[in-house]
Design a protein around this motif. Structure first.
Motif, PDB file in Angstrom:
ATOM      1  N   THR A 190     -37.956  44.852 -10.645  1.00 48.00           N
ATOM      2  CA  THR A 190     -37.221  44.221 -11.149  1.00 48.00           C
ATOM      3  C   THR A 190     -37.525  43.376  -9.606  1.00 48.00           C
ATOM      4  O   THR A 190     -38.165  44.313  -8.436  1.00 48.00           O
ATOM      5  CB  THR A 190     -36.196  44.137 -11.003  1.00 48.00           C
ATOM      6  N   SER A 191     -37.454  42.012  -8.757  1.00 51.39           N
ATOM      7  CA  SER A 191     -36.838  41.686  -7.351  1.00 51.39           C
ATOM      8  C   SER A 191     -35.591  42.170  -6.355  1.00 51.39           C
ATOM      9  O   SER A 191     -35.567  41.459  -5.794  1.00 51.39           O
ATOM     10  CB  SER A 191     -37.757  40.480  -6.875  1.00 51.39           C
ATOM     11  N   VAL A 192     -35.413  43.201  -6.912  1.00 52.01           N
ATOM     12  CA  VAL A 192     -33.965  43.069  -7.044  1.00 52.01           C
ATOM     13  C   VAL A 192     -34.392  43.675  -4.942  1.00 52.01           C
ATOM     14  O   VAL A 192     -33.449  43.475  -4.121  1.00 52.01           O
ATOM     15  CB  VAL A 192     -33.142  44.896  -7.028  1.00 52.01           C
ATOM     16  N   ILE A 193     -34.897  44.952  -4.086  1.00 51.49           N
ATOM     17  CA  ILE A 193     -35.736  44.754  -2.958  1.00 51.49           C
ATOM     18  C   ILE A 193     -36.094  43.189  -2.429  1.00 51.49           C
ATOM     19  O   ILE A 193     -35.553  42.925  -1.372  1.00 51.49           O
ATOM     20  CB  ILE A 193     -36.808  45.599  -2.872  1.00 51.49           C
ATOM     21  N   ASP A 194     -36.990  43.414  -2.651  1.00 46.30           N
ATOM     22  CA  ASP A 194     -37.163  41.608  -2.153  1.00 46.30           C
ATOM     23  C   ASP A 194     -35.678  40.667  -2.168  1.00 46.30           C
ATOM     24  O   ASP A 194     -36.114  39.956  -1.185  1.00 46.30           O
ATOM     25  CB  ASP A 194     -38.420  41.213  -2.948  1.00 46.30           C
ATOM     26  N   VAL A 195     -34.833  40.174  -3.691  1.00 46.18           N
ATOM     27  CA  VAL A 195     -33.999  39.623  -2.249  1.00 46.18           C
ATOM     28  C   VAL A 195     -32.892  40.069  -1.709  1.00 46.18           C
ATOM     29  O   VAL A 195     -32.469  39.395  -0.832  1.00 46.18           O
ATOM     30  CB  VAL A 195     -33.243  39.934  -4.172  1.00 46.18           C
ATOM     31  N   HIS A 196     -32.693  41.474  -1.476  1.00 48.09           N
ATOM     32  CA  HIS A 196     -31.821  41.795  -0.373  1.00 48.09           C
ATOM     33  C   HIS A 196     -32.414  42.012   0.316  1.00 48.09           C
ATOM     34  O   HIS A 196     -31.760  41.370   2.349  1.00 48.09           O
ATOM     35  CB  HIS A 196     -31.935  43.165  -0.947  1.00 48.09           C
ATOM     36  N   ILE A 197     -33.376  41.709   1.058  1.00 47.37           N
ATOM     37  CA  ILE A 197     -34.556  41.692   2.030  1.00 47.37           C
ATOM     38  C   ILE A 197     -34.235  40.526   2.330  1.00 47.37           C
ATOM     39  O   ILE A 197     -34.115  40.019   3.890  1.00 47.37           O
ATOM     40  CB  ILE A 197     -35.809  41.975   2.066  1.00 47.37           C
ATOM     41  N   SER A 198     -34.697  39.499   1.857  1.00 50.45           N
ATOM     42  CA  SER A 198     -34.509  38.187   1.553  1.00 50.45           C
ATOM     43  C   SER A 198     -32.957  38.008   2.793  1.00 50.45           C
ATOM     44  O   SER A 198     -32.984  36.464   3.647  1.00 50.45           O
ATOM     45  CB  SER A 198     -35.000  36.518   0.828  1.00 50.45           C
ATOM     46  N   ARG A 199     -32.110  38.055   2.063  1.00 52.53           N
ATOM     47  CA  ARG A 199     -30.881  38.053   2.085  1.00 52.53           C
ATOM     48  C   ARG A 199     -29.943  38.748   3.383  1.00 52.53           C
ATOM     49  O   ARG A 199     -29.218  37.957   4.858  1.00 52.53           O
ATOM     50  CB  ARG A 199     -30.099  37.935   1.544  1.00 52.53           C
TER      51      ARG A 199
END
Length: 226
Positions: A190-199
């Motif tokens: 999933t993109s869980v890391i990408d989403v949190h880094i973006s936020r």
């Protein structure tokens, strides 16, 4: 490891405590949330095993109180509530892992040992303050400031930033983040890391991605020169 079990069911509390001692660990026991919180505040533990439904102080409130005080000890939540929403609520409260009752002791042991390894793999902080360039993290007060301005972060965002800052100047791989922040020992695809880094970048005002730099195909680096 030194482990605290906070569980109101005497059979489970005694059984798990005895089994963990047989596995070579030092174990303390608490039968309600208030006494468990008192022990957490006055003793140093490697892992906490916390029942969700506790008398006097429920497990999720206990965990939120600990995280609010800056206590980052790994927490395994035990609960008979196994729906997705229940597990999500447990993790969002600050829990690191969630195990549904009834459970096999061998699985509990594996999860406890994984939490212990994750905690011991983090570099030891010299103080409760972490800094990287114009960024400052107060681990005790759970506050983040950049250029003196307070940045409001959710619990998972705080843990993600803390992990990156503790390894500032070094490559932090996606696998390290999955294991160290989410306690995943597999790729969830999933993109869980990408989403949190973006936020996280957005909240920190890191519009040019100069503080948290992406190393394509590898991971991220905190640039402390910013």
């Amino acid at each position: 490891m030194k482990i605290l079990i906070i569980e109101d069911d005497p059979k489970i509390r005694t059984y798990v405590g005895k089994a963990l001692k047989e596995a070579g660990h030092v174990v303390d026991l608490a039968e309600d949330g208030e006494s468990g919180l008192h022990l957490c505040m006055n003793e140093k533990y490697d892992v906490l095993i916390v029942d969700r439904m506790l008398p006097k102080l429920d497990g999720l409130s206990l965990i939120k109180t600990l995280r609010g005080s800056g206590n980052l000890t790994g927490v395994l939540i035990l609960s008979a509530l196994g729906d997705v929403d229940d597990r999500v609520a447990g993790l969002r409260s600050g829990g690191d892992d969630y195990l549904v009752k009834p459970f096999a002791f061998v699985e509990l042991l594996a999860r406890v040992e994984a939490l212990g390894k994750r905690s011991s793999s983090l570099p030891l902080a010299q103080s409760t303050l972490l800094r990287a360039g114009d960024l400052e993290m107060d681990l005790l007060a759970r506050k983040v400031r950049r250029n003196g301005k307070i940045i409001e972060l959710q619990a998972r965002e705080f843990r993600l930033l803390e992990y990156l800052v503790k390894f500032k100047g070094q490559l932090v791989t996606r696998t390290m983040l999955l294991e160290g922040v989410w306690d995943y020992h597999f790729d969830p695809q999933t993109s869980v890391i990408d989403v949190h880094i973006s936020r996280l970048r957005k909240k920190l005002g890191d519009t040019g991605n100069t503080l948290i730099k992406t190393v394509r195909g590898a991971g991220y680096i905190i640039d402390e020169s910013v």
